[in-house]
Write an enzyme that holds these catalytic residues in place. Structure first.
Site, PDB file in Angstrom:
ATOM      1  N   ASP A  15     -17.588  28.840  11.212  1.00 11.46           N
ATOM      2  CA  ASP A  15     -18.642  28.064  11.887  1.00 11.46           C
ATOM      3  C   ASP A  15     -19.269  27.052  10.931  1.00 11.46           C
ATOM      4  OD1 ASP A  15     -20.228  27.322  14.005  1.00 11.46           O
ATOM      5  OD2 ASP A  15     -21.647  28.995  13.799  1.00 11.46           O
ATOM      6  N   GLY A  16     -19.760  25.947  11.509  1.00 13.98           N
ATOM      7  CA  GLY A  16     -20.522  24.968  10.738  1.00 13.98           C
ATOM      8  C   GLY A  16     -19.828  23.638  10.499  1.00 13.98           C
ATOM      9  N   GLY A  18     -19.466  21.144  12.614  1.00 10.52           N
ATOM     10  CA  GLY A  18     -20.260  20.059  13.193  1.00 10.52           C
ATOM     11  C   GLY A  18     -21.411  19.675  12.273  1.00 10.52           C
ATOM     12  N   ARG A  19     -22.112  20.683  11.773  1.00  9.11           N
ATOM     13  CA  ARG A  19     -23.248  20.411  10.875  1.00  9.11           C
ATOM     14  C   ARG A  19     -22.792  19.799   9.557  1.00  9.11           C
ATOM     15  NH1 ARG A  19     -25.661  26.221  11.591  1.00  9.11           N
ATOM     16  NH2 ARG A  19     -23.698  26.424  12.741  1.00  9.11           N
ATOM     17  N   TRP A  20     -21.614  20.198   9.100  1.00 15.93           N
ATOM     18  CA  TRP A  20     -21.066  19.623   7.870  1.00 15.93           C
ATOM     19  C   TRP A  20     -20.913  18.111   8.035  1.00 15.93           C
ATOM     20  CZ3 TRP A  20     -17.068  16.678   6.135  1.00 15.93           C
ATOM     21  CH2 TRP A  20     -16.749  16.739   4.779  1.00 15.93           C
ATOM     22  N   ARG A  28     -18.805  14.651  14.631  1.00 13.53           N
ATOM     23  CA  ARG A  28     -18.477  16.074  14.474  1.00 13.53           C
ATOM     24  C   ARG A  28     -16.995  16.322  14.199  1.00 13.53           C
ATOM     25  NH1 ARG A  28     -21.830  20.033  16.304  1.00 13.53           N
ATOM     26  NH2 ARG A  28     -20.013  21.204  16.984  1.00 13.53           N
ATOM     27  N   HIS A  32     -14.397  18.995  11.854  1.00 12.28           N
ATOM     28  CA  HIS A  32     -13.267  19.841  12.256  1.00 12.28           C
ATOM     29  C   HIS A  32     -12.022  19.528  11.417  1.00 12.28           C
ATOM     30  CE1 HIS A  32     -15.671  21.525  15.367  1.00 12.28           C
ATOM     31  NE2 HIS A  32     -15.726  20.434  16.110  1.00 12.28           N
ATOM     32  N   THR A  61     -13.849  31.231  24.209  1.00  5.45           N
ATOM     33  CA  THR A  61     -13.799  30.937  25.645  1.00  5.45           C
ATOM     34  C   THR A  61     -15.022  30.134  26.082  1.00  5.45           C
ATOM     35  OG1 THR A  61     -14.827  33.076  26.133  1.00  5.45           O
ATOM     36  CG2 THR A  61     -12.429  32.992  26.258  1.00  5.45           C
ATOM     37  N   TRP A  64     -15.305  25.617  25.676  1.00  5.53           N
ATOM     38  CA  TRP A  64     -14.969  24.589  26.689  1.00  5.53           C
ATOM     39  C   TRP A  64     -16.208  23.853  27.167  1.00  5.53           C
ATOM     40  CZ3 TRP A  64      -9.940  23.746  26.867  1.00  5.53           C
ATOM     41  CH2 TRP A  64      -9.042  24.803  26.653  1.00  5.53           C
ATOM     42  N   LEU A 126       1.706  38.128   4.775  1.00  5.37           N
ATOM     43  CA  LEU A 126       0.364  38.045   5.361  1.00  5.37           C
ATOM     44  C   LEU A 126       0.528  37.889   6.867  1.00  5.37           C
ATOM     45  CD1 LEU A 126      -2.793  37.532   5.267  1.00  5.37           C
ATOM     46  CD2 LEU A 126      -2.233  35.102   5.058  1.00  5.37           C
ATOM     47  N   ARG A 183     -19.024  35.554   8.663  1.00  2.41           N
ATOM     48  CA  ARG A 183     -19.431  34.388   9.448  1.00  2.41           C
ATOM     49  C   ARG A 183     -20.090  33.385   8.533  1.00  2.41           C
ATOM     50  NH1 ARG A 183     -21.493  33.512  15.479  1.00  2.41           N
ATOM     51  NH2 ARG A 183     -21.644  31.253  15.371  1.00  2.41           N
TER      52      ARG A 183
HETATM   53  C1  IPE Z   1     -18.244  30.688  17.328  1.00  3.91           C
HETATM   54  O1  IPE Z   1     -18.931  29.541  16.949  1.00  3.91           O
HETATM   55  C2  IPE Z   1     -16.865  30.314  17.770  1.00  3.91           C
HETATM   56  C3  IPE Z   1     -15.947  29.851  16.719  1.00  3.91           C
HETATM   57  C4  IPE Z   1     -16.193  29.828  15.441  1.00  3.91           C
HETATM   58  C5  IPE Z   1     -14.646  29.435  17.173  1.00  3.91           C
HETATM   59  P1  IPE Z   1     -19.903  28.780  17.962  1.00  3.91           P
HETATM   60  O2  IPE Z   1     -20.428  27.612  17.206  1.00  3.91           O
HETATM   61  O3  IPE Z   1     -19.187  28.487  19.219  1.00  3.91           O
HETATM   62  O4  IPE Z   1     -21.021  29.865  18.245  1.00  3.91           O
HETATM   63  P2  IPE Z   1     -22.519  29.716  18.767  1.00  3.91           P
HETATM   64  O5  IPE Z   1     -22.499  28.802  19.949  1.00  3.91           O
HETATM   65  O6  IPE Z   1     -23.319  29.137  17.649  1.00  3.91           O
HETATM   66  O7  IPE Z   1     -22.957  31.107  19.071  1.00  3.91           O
HETATM   67  C1  IPE Z   2     -16.604  25.188  14.101  1.00  4.14           C
HETATM   68  O1  IPE Z   2     -17.926  24.893  13.896  1.00  4.14           O
HETATM   69  C2  IPE Z   2     -16.386  26.237  15.130  1.00  4.14           C
HETATM   70  C3  IPE Z   2     -15.644  25.772  16.314  1.00  4.14           C
HETATM   71  C4  IPE Z   2     -16.015  26.099  17.526  1.00  4.14           C
HETATM   72  C5  IPE Z   2     -14.450  24.948  16.167  1.00  4.14           C
HETATM   73  P1  IPE Z   2     -18.885  24.233  14.985  1.00  4.14           P
HETATM   74  O2  IPE Z   2     -18.186  23.111  15.678  1.00  4.14           O
HETATM   75  O3  IPE Z   2     -19.445  25.267  15.859  1.00  4.14           O
HETATM   76  O4  IPE Z   2     -19.998  23.635  14.028  1.00  4.14           O
HETATM   77  P2  IPE Z   2     -21.565  23.713  14.225  1.00  4.14           P
HETATM   78  O5  IPE Z   2     -21.907  25.159  14.437  1.00  4.14           O
HETATM   79  O6  IPE Z   2     -21.885  22.884  15.429  1.00  4.14           O
HETATM   80  O7  IPE Z   2     -22.116  23.162  12.962  1.00  4.14           O
HETATM   81 MG    MG Z   3     -21.034  26.493  15.721  1.00  5.33          MG
END
Ligand code: IPE
Ligand code: IPE
Ligand code: MG
Length: 235
Positions: A15-16, A18-20, A28, A32, A61, A64, A126, A183
């Site tokens: 996760d993160g 988008g914020r990166w 965003r 990715h 899921t 989307w 692996l 996480r």
């Molecule tokens: C969880 O991240 C899903 C993945 C890393 C693929 P999200 O960014 O979707 O989770 P929420 O919305 O912050 O809970």
């Molecule tokens: C990647 O991080 C997880 C995916 C769902 C691909 P995010 O896209 O959720 O990034 P943030 O949480 O918005 O920073």
């Molecule tokens: Mg996220």
């Protein structure tokens, strides 16, 4: 980091991204792209450390719900990433599998997934799983439907349903339950990832954003895991 007492199965909620990107004033999707580069780095390092199973949550899921542009971008990154990395997976002895409901994914992505699975099927250094269009509840729901069908068809009795049978109906059936769930990005939640499988997992949360989660960061997570006392309900 000690090289004994390694987690057998590490699962990561990546996760993160988008914020990166946003922190750099970028769209965003750049995040990715960086996230994809980091998958390569972490997969390689996990293999070198001797980790046997690695699960990466790549698309839930619920993802989307994001703007179509971002979803399309993620699917493209996935497709191209698999095309690019397949030779390395084969060369490095990495078996790749995918968890999640793939019926709803774009056809060209499914093709890359299937080709990646079939061309790495005999590998075992692996075991690498990408969870795509995956959620814990959806995995359990699909398993319940298949089990119910078996009962309805008279293939099993209700009394045959136990923990083991349920585990064997999940997408994750060939993977042991995760020892360590990481996480990134500072969120303290599971966001519908492994629900059934996380019953006795150790959790590790870090504020580091996924594109910045490097080899050292992985080792720090493993060190934290190694310092835990797992009791599984015992004393
Ligand atoms: C969880 O991240 C899903 C993945 C890393 C693929 P999200 O960014 O979707 O989770 P929420 O919305 O912050 O809970
Ligand atoms: C990647 O991080 C997880 C995916 C769902 C691909 P995010 O896209 O959720 O990034 P943030 O949480 O918005 O920073
Ligand atoms: Mg996220």
């Amino acid at each position: 980091m000690e090289s004994n007492n390694l987690p057998i199965h590490i699962a990561i909620i990546m996760d993160g991204n988008g914020r990166w990107a946003q922190a750099r004033g970028l769209p965003r999707i750049y995040g990715h792209q960086e996230g994809k580069k980091n998958v390569k780095r972490i997969v390689r390092h996990a293999a070198n450390l001797g980790i046997k199973y690695l699960s990466l949550f790549a698309f839930s899921t619920e993802n989307w719900k994001r703007p179509k542009e971002e979803v399309d971008g993620l699917m493209e990154i996935l497709k191209v990433g698999l095309q690019e990395e397949r030779p390395e997976f084969i060369r490095e002895g990495i078996r790749v599998v995918f968890f999640g409901d793939r019926t709803k994914l774009p056809k060209d992505v499914i093709e890359e997934m299937e080709l990646t699975e079939s061309s790495t099927a005999s590998n075992s250094r692996l075991h690498l799983a990408f969870a795509i269009n995956y959620s814990g509840r959806d995995d359990i729901l699909r398993a319940i439907k298949r089990i119910s069908q078996k009962v309805a068809d008279g293939k099993i009795n209700i009394d045959d349903i136990n923990n083991d049978l349920i585990s064997k109906e999940l997408d994750t059936k060939d993977f042991p339950d995760p020892d360590l769930i990481i996480r990134t990005s500072g969120e303290l939640r599971i966001s519908n990832f492994y629900l059934w499988q996380s019953a006795y997992s150790e959790f590790y949360f870090t504020p580091v954003l996924w594109p910045d989660f490097d080899e050292k960061a992985l080792e720090s997570a493993i060190e934290a895991y190694q310092s835990r006392k797992r009791r599984f309900g015992g004393i």
